[in-house]
Motif scaffolding. Structure first.
Motif, PDB file in Angstrom:
ATOM      1  N   HIS A 114       0.831  -1.206   0.000  1.00  0.00           N
ATOM      2  CA  HIS A 114       0.000   0.000   0.000  1.00  0.00           C
ATOM      3  C   HIS A 114       0.867   1.259   0.000  1.00  0.00           C
ATOM      4  CE1 HIS A 114      -4.016  -1.614   0.247  1.00  0.00           C
ATOM      5  NE2 HIS A 114      -3.633  -2.484   1.174  1.00  0.00           N
ATOM      6  N   GLY A 115       0.464   2.237  -0.786  1.00  0.00           N
ATOM      7  CA  GLY A 115       1.184   3.516  -0.842  1.00  0.00           C
ATOM      8  C   GLY A 115       2.300   3.538  -1.869  1.00  0.00           C
ATOM      9  N   ASP A 116       2.780   2.368  -2.252  1.00  0.00           N
ATOM     10  CA  ASP A 116       3.881   2.325  -3.215  1.00  0.00           C
ATOM     11  C   ASP A 116       3.881   0.968  -3.934  1.00  0.00           C
ATOM     12  OD1 ASP A 116       6.103   3.250  -4.561  1.00  0.00           O
ATOM     13  OD2 ASP A 116       7.515   2.537  -3.054  1.00  0.00           O
ATOM     14  N   ALA A 117       2.703   0.607  -4.434  1.00  0.00           N
ATOM     15  CA  ALA A 117       2.540  -0.741  -4.999  1.00  0.00           C
ATOM     16  C   ALA A 117       3.176  -0.857  -6.379  1.00  0.00           C
ATOM     17  CB  ALA A 117       1.052  -1.073  -5.084  1.00  0.00           C
ATOM     18  N   GLU A 118       3.524  -2.097  -6.717  1.00  0.00           N
ATOM     19  CA  GLU A 118       4.076  -2.389  -8.047  1.00  0.00           C
ATOM     20  C   GLU A 118       2.996  -3.117  -8.846  1.00  0.00           C
ATOM     21  OE1 GLU A 118       7.521  -2.169  -8.736  1.00  0.00           O
ATOM     22  OE2 GLU A 118       8.129  -1.584  -6.713  1.00  0.00           O
ATOM     23  N   ILE A 119       2.872  -2.757 -10.105  1.00  0.00           N
ATOM     24  CA  ILE A 119       1.937  -3.483 -10.974  1.00  0.00           C
ATOM     25  C   ILE A 119       2.553  -4.850 -11.273  1.00  0.00           C
ATOM     26  CG2 ILE A 119       0.846  -3.537 -13.267  1.00  0.00           C
ATOM     27  CD1 ILE A 119       0.809  -0.456 -13.175  1.00  0.00           C
ATOM     28  N   ILE A 120       1.774  -5.916 -11.037  1.00  0.00           N
ATOM     29  CA  ILE A 120       2.332  -7.238 -11.344  1.00  0.00           C
ATOM     30  C   ILE A 120       1.722  -7.838 -12.600  1.00  0.00           C
ATOM     31  CG2 ILE A 120       3.257  -7.915  -9.081  1.00  0.00           C
ATOM     32  CD1 ILE A 120       0.625  -9.216  -8.438  1.00  0.00           C
ATOM     33  N   HIS A 121       0.496  -7.407 -12.910  1.00  0.00           N
ATOM     34  CA  HIS A 121      -0.144  -7.944 -14.115  1.00  0.00           C
ATOM     35  C   HIS A 121      -1.304  -7.043 -14.502  1.00  0.00           C
ATOM     36  CE1 HIS A 121      -1.582 -10.884 -16.980  1.00  0.00           C
ATOM     37  NE2 HIS A 121      -2.797 -10.765 -16.454  1.00  0.00           N
ATOM     38  N   ILE A 122      -1.521  -6.880 -15.809  1.00  0.00           N
ATOM     39  CA  ILE A 122      -2.750  -6.194 -16.249  1.00  0.00           C
ATOM     40  C   ILE A 122      -3.524  -7.147 -17.154  1.00  0.00           C
ATOM     41  CG2 ILE A 122      -3.751  -4.261 -17.526  1.00  0.00           C
ATOM     42  CD1 ILE A 122      -1.456  -2.526 -16.720  1.00  0.00           C
ATOM     43  N   ASP A 123      -4.776  -7.368 -16.788  1.00  0.00           N
ATOM     44  CA  ASP A 123      -5.654  -8.141 -17.669  1.00  0.00           C
ATOM     45  C   ASP A 123      -6.504  -7.124 -18.440  1.00  0.00           C
ATOM     46  OD1 ASP A 123      -7.645  -9.508 -18.901  1.00  0.00           O
ATOM     47  OD2 ASP A 123      -8.336 -10.597 -17.115  1.00  0.00           O
ATOM     48  N   PRO A 124      -6.189  -6.909 -19.716  1.00  0.00           N
ATOM     49  CA  PRO A 124      -6.873  -5.822 -20.432  1.00  0.00           C
ATOM     50  C   PRO A 124      -8.216  -6.213 -21.067  1.00  0.00           C
ATOM     51  CG  PRO A 124      -5.098  -6.694 -21.781  1.00  0.00           C
ATOM     52  CD  PRO A 124      -5.198  -7.583 -20.571  1.00  0.00           C
ATOM     53  N   THR A 125      -8.815  -7.317 -20.598  1.00  0.00           N
ATOM     54  CA  THR A 125     -10.051  -7.801 -21.238  1.00  0.00           C
ATOM     55  C   THR A 125     -11.133  -6.714 -21.315  1.00  0.00           C
ATOM     56  OG1 THR A 125      -9.550  -9.957 -20.304  1.00  0.00           O
ATOM     57  CG2 THR A 125     -11.760  -9.683 -21.190  1.00  0.00           C
ATOM     58  N   ASN A 126     -11.374  -6.046 -20.183  1.00  0.00           N
ATOM     59  CA  ASN A 126     -12.452  -5.033 -20.184  1.00  0.00           C
ATOM     60  C   ASN A 126     -12.121  -3.864 -21.107  1.00  0.00           C
ATOM     61  OD1 ASN A 126     -13.845  -6.513 -18.354  1.00  0.00           O
ATOM     62  ND2 ASN A 126     -13.236  -5.285 -16.565  1.00  0.00           N
ATOM     63  N   ILE A 127     -10.846  -3.510 -21.141  1.00  0.00           N
ATOM     64  CA  ILE A 127     -10.421  -2.387 -21.990  1.00  0.00           C
ATOM     65  C   ILE A 127     -10.597  -2.768 -23.460  1.00  0.00           C
ATOM     66  CG2 ILE A 127      -8.439  -0.940 -22.664  1.00  0.00           C
ATOM     67  CD1 ILE A 127      -9.489  -0.332 -19.845  1.00  0.00           C
ATOM     68  N   ARG A 128     -10.163  -3.977 -23.817  1.00  0.00           N
ATOM     69  CA  ARG A 128     -10.314  -4.421 -25.212  1.00  0.00           C
ATOM     70  C   ARG A 128     -11.786  -4.467 -25.609  1.00  0.00           C
ATOM     71  NH1 ARG A 128      -5.849  -5.720 -27.769  1.00  0.00           N
ATOM     72  NH2 ARG A 128      -4.083  -6.649 -26.694  1.00  0.00           N
ATOM     73  N   LYS A 129     -12.621  -4.890 -24.659  1.00  0.00           N
ATOM     74  CA  LYS A 129     -14.061  -4.975 -24.925  1.00  0.00           C
ATOM     75  C   LYS A 129     -14.600  -3.583 -25.276  1.00  0.00           C
ATOM     76  CE  LYS A 129     -17.833  -7.171 -22.506  1.00  0.00           C
ATOM     77  NZ  LYS A 129     -18.183  -7.649 -21.177  1.00  0.00           N
ATOM     78  N   GLN A 130     -14.179  -2.592 -24.491  1.00  0.00           N
ATOM     79  CA  GLN A 130     -14.632  -1.218 -24.740  1.00  0.00           C
ATOM     80  C   GLN A 130     -14.117  -0.703 -26.087  1.00  0.00           C
ATOM     81  OE1 GLN A 130     -16.656   0.943 -23.879  1.00  0.00           O
ATOM     82  NE2 GLN A 130     -15.798   2.872 -24.645  1.00  0.00           N
ATOM     83  N   LEU A 131     -12.961  -1.214 -26.511  1.00  0.00           N
ATOM     84  CA  LEU A 131     -12.339  -0.666 -27.727  1.00  0.00           C
ATOM     85  C   LEU A 131     -12.731  -1.426 -28.995  1.00  0.00           C
ATOM     86  CD1 LEU A 131      -8.697   0.175 -26.525  1.00  0.00           C
ATOM     87  CD2 LEU A 131     -10.740   1.606 -26.482  1.00  0.00           C
ATOM     88  N   ARG A 132     -13.698  -2.316 -28.847  1.00  0.00           N
ATOM     89  CA  ARG A 132     -14.071  -3.119 -30.021  1.00  0.00           C
ATOM     90  C   ARG A 132     -14.517  -2.248 -31.187  1.00  0.00           C
ATOM     91  NH1 ARG A 132     -17.502  -7.475 -27.309  1.00  0.00           N
ATOM     92  NH2 ARG A 132     -15.842  -8.857 -26.642  1.00  0.00           N
ATOM     93  N   GLU A 133     -15.287  -1.216 -30.845  1.00  0.00           N
ATOM     94  CA  GLU A 133     -15.825  -0.356 -31.905  1.00  0.00           C
ATOM     95  C   GLU A 133     -14.779   0.680 -32.290  1.00  0.00           C
ATOM     96  OE1 GLU A 133     -19.061   2.948 -31.512  1.00  0.00           O
ATOM     97  OE2 GLU A 133     -19.890   1.005 -30.893  1.00  0.00           O
ATOM     98  N   ARG A 134     -14.614   0.897 -33.570  1.00  0.00           N
ATOM     99  CA  ARG A 134     -13.629   1.862 -34.068  1.00  0.00           C
ATOM    100  C   ARG A 134     -13.915   3.262 -33.497  1.00  0.00           C
ATOM    101  NH1 ARG A 134     -10.471   2.278 -39.150  1.00  0.00           N
ATOM    102  NH2 ARG A 134     -10.681   4.421 -39.832  1.00  0.00           N
ATOM    103  N   GLY A 135     -12.871   3.930 -33.062  1.00  0.00           N
ATOM    104  CA  GLY A 135     -13.029   5.308 -32.567  1.00  0.00           C
ATOM    105  C   GLY A 135     -13.512   5.391 -31.127  1.00  0.00           C
ATOM    106  N   SER A 136     -13.486   4.281 -30.409  1.00  0.00           N
ATOM    107  CA  SER A 136     -13.975   4.350 -29.023  1.00  0.00           C
ATOM    108  C   SER A 136     -12.832   4.625 -28.044  1.00  0.00           C
ATOM    109  CB  SER A 136     -14.721   3.066 -28.655  1.00  0.00           C
ATOM    110  OG  SER A 136     -13.932   1.961 -28.985  1.00  0.00           O
ATOM    111  N   VAL A 137     -13.233   4.994 -26.833  1.00  0.00           N
ATOM    112  CA  VAL A 137     -12.254   5.468 -25.846  1.00  0.00           C
ATOM    113  C   VAL A 137     -12.479   4.790 -24.495  1.00  0.00           C
ATOM    114  CG1 VAL A 137     -11.296   7.528 -24.711  1.00  0.00           C
ATOM    115  CG2 VAL A 137     -12.353   7.750 -26.979  1.00  0.00           C
ATOM    116  N   ALA A 138     -11.398   4.338 -23.884  1.00  0.00           N
ATOM    117  CA  ALA A 138     -11.457   3.846 -22.497  1.00  0.00           C
ATOM    118  C   ALA A 138     -10.693   4.851 -21.639  1.00  0.00           C
ATOM    119  CB  ALA A 138     -10.803   2.472 -22.403  1.00  0.00           C
ATOM    120  N   VAL A 139     -11.340   5.399 -20.639  1.00  0.00           N
ATOM    121  CA  VAL A 139     -10.678   6.374 -19.776  1.00  0.00           C
ATOM    122  C   VAL A 139     -10.364   5.690 -18.439  1.00  0.00           C
ATOM    123  CG1 VAL A 139     -10.817   8.641 -18.686  1.00  0.00           C
ATOM    124  CG2 VAL A 139     -11.996   8.244 -20.871  1.00  0.00           C
ATOM    125  N   VAL A 140      -9.086   5.523 -18.168  1.00  0.00           N
ATOM    126  CA  VAL A 140      -8.667   4.740 -17.000  1.00  0.00           C
ATOM    127  C   VAL A 140      -8.094   5.653 -15.921  1.00  0.00           C
ATOM    128  CG1 VAL A 140      -7.114   2.895 -16.216  1.00  0.00           C
ATOM    129  CG2 VAL A 140      -8.108   2.789 -18.512  1.00  0.00           C
TER     130      VAL A 140
END
Ligand code: ADP
Ligand code: ASP
Ligand code: MG
Length: 411
Positions: A114-140
């Motif tokens: 906590h306070g200084d965490a390291e990213i160990i893995h990103i599962d981009p499934t939800n992001i890819r789902k949002q980006l399926r349509e051309r010209g779409s945007v995922a704001v993270v």
């Protein structure tokens, strides 16, 4: 799903001043739209609105000095959620298909620190789902992730949204990430310290990592380390000046492609100024070395244990916790403090060439500049890419200006 979609994904991050108010957010939305209109799908990583995270930290400090807990992280992560939702709504008002994501919704898993965490893995499934349509945007929402088995929120250390962006580019298998900020690139010295500083159009990951470690907060240290490891180019651009220009000729590209690095006529690339600190020396009067472990555990970094002496630096907001630890050992220790120090680091390529000890020469020149300006100092460390000098924090900006002028600009 892949290649067609992948080719069109652009990851870009906007820092605190770029989203400081709703007007600035409109500008961000215009930049994002300029990319979607060219057929790109965009992942936007956002920071909290300027000053907001500091306000949250101050609020927390009224209640607790411990900045490595679940509740602290949950509070600190709210700033980025606010800007992600507002920007998403502005994008939707512009007719774009946009959706906001918390770190957890974006699949950003971290360790438990906590306070200084390291990213160990990103599962981009939800992001890819949002980006399926051309010209779409995922704001993270940047700066945050979650612990997989508990679902608890974590934060990545101050300035961590840069790291969210580079890690997201890596997870999406991209070779580039754009960081939009309030300066138009990486300069040889912080342009807010020295108005004559020059932009560095191309810089290697190695050099940029030294800048970040030495305190140049234009890029978060872990973002550069991640980019280096995954061979991702970071393009640093200004939010203000980008839209109608040819962005390829602007800003700074941080890259590992050495062939791209232009020939420099100086071994010194730039100068960076570190945070203020107090140097603390604790002499152990008894045999009890446990104080070193206590300090390590609470500071979340190494301390120097030399026979009967523990040496460490105390940074902002650490006074209280360290005060408590030292107080509990008061009868067994003798404490000396060197107060209000700072470091100025000289970054470059000091690898020994043809028996020439470049580092020694640069150190000698730096010391002579400091001597002739009556600035007391100590050379803390010398490596092949960085020379670190400690001095009174009141002189750090003057020293950085002098070093930059003499070692970089006039070379
Ligand atoms: P953001 O909010 O966009 O993440 P930061 O404040 O974290 O922006 O980083 C940008 C700031 O970094 C600049 O305003 C500048 O003062 C500072 N900075 C420090 N060193 C450098 C450098 N060498 N080049 C450019 N900017 C630097
Ligand atoms: N909002 C966070 C901070 O101020 C993270 C970031 O801006 O990158 O530290
Ligand atoms: Mg930043």
């Amino acid at each position: 799903m892949g290649t067609i979609l992948q080719k069109n994904i652009v990851v870009m991050k906007f820092g605190g001043t770029s989203v400081a108010n709703t007007e600035a957010m409109q500008n961000v939305a215009n930049i994002v739209a300029s990319y979607t209109h060219k057929g790109n799908n965009v992942v936007v990583i956002v920071s909290a609105m300027a000053g907001h995270t500091n306000q949250l930290a101050k609020l927390w400090q009224q209640i607790s000095w411990q900045t490595n807990s679940r509740e602290y992280d949950k509070l600190m992560a709210t700033g980025e959620i606010i800007s992600a939702t507002l920007i998403t709504e502005i994008l939707k008002n512009k007719g774009l298909n946009a959706k906001s994501f918390s770190g957890m919704e974006a699949g950003i898993a971290t360790n438990k620190k906590h306070g200084d965490a390291e990213i160990i893995h990103i599962d981009p499934t939800n992001i890819r789902k949002q980006l399926r349509e051309r010209g779409s945007v995922a704001v993270v929402a940047g700066f945050q992730g979650f612990i997989r088995n508990s679902g608890d929120t974590t934060t990545l250390g101050r300035g961590g949204s840069d790291t969210s962006a580079v890690a997201m580019a890596k997870a999406l298998k991209l070779n580039k990430c754009i960081i939009f900020t309030d300066v138009d690139g990486v300069y040889g010295v912080d342009p807010n310290i020295h108005t004559d500083a020059k932009r560095i159009p191309l810089i290697s990951h190695v050099e940029m990592l030294e800048f970040a470690k030495a305190g140049a907060k234009v890029l978060h240290e872990k973002s550069v380390a991640t980019a280096q490891e995954a061979n991702i180019d970071i393009h640093v651009l200004s939010t203000k000046e980008t839209i109608n220009n040819n962005s390829n000729e602007q800003g700074t590209v941080v890259t590992s492609n050495q062939y791209k690095i232009y020939d420099r006529n100086s071994n010194v690339v730039g100068v960076a100024v570190g945070e203020n600190y107090h140097k603390c020396k604790v002499k152990l009067l008894g045999a009890d070395k446990n104080i070193a472990n206590m300090l390590k555990e609470n500071l979340k970094r190494g301390v120097n244990l030399n026979h009967d002496e523990v040496i460490f630096n105390i940074y902002k907001n650490e006074d209280e916790i360290i005060g408590k630890i030292l107080h509990s050992y008061a009868s067994k220790t003798a404490i000396t403090m060197d107060k209000n120090l700072s470091t100025v680091a000289i970054i470059g390529n000091f690898t020994q060439q043809q028996n020439q000890t470049i580092a020694d020469e640069v150190v000698a020149r730096a010391q002579s500049i400091l001597h002739s300006n009556a600035i007391a100092h100590t050379v803390e460390s010398i490596t092949e890419s960085c020379i670190t000098i400690a001095l009174d924090s009141n002189y750090k900006e003057l020293a950085a200006r002098l070093m930059y002028t003499e070692l970089v600009a006039n070379n």
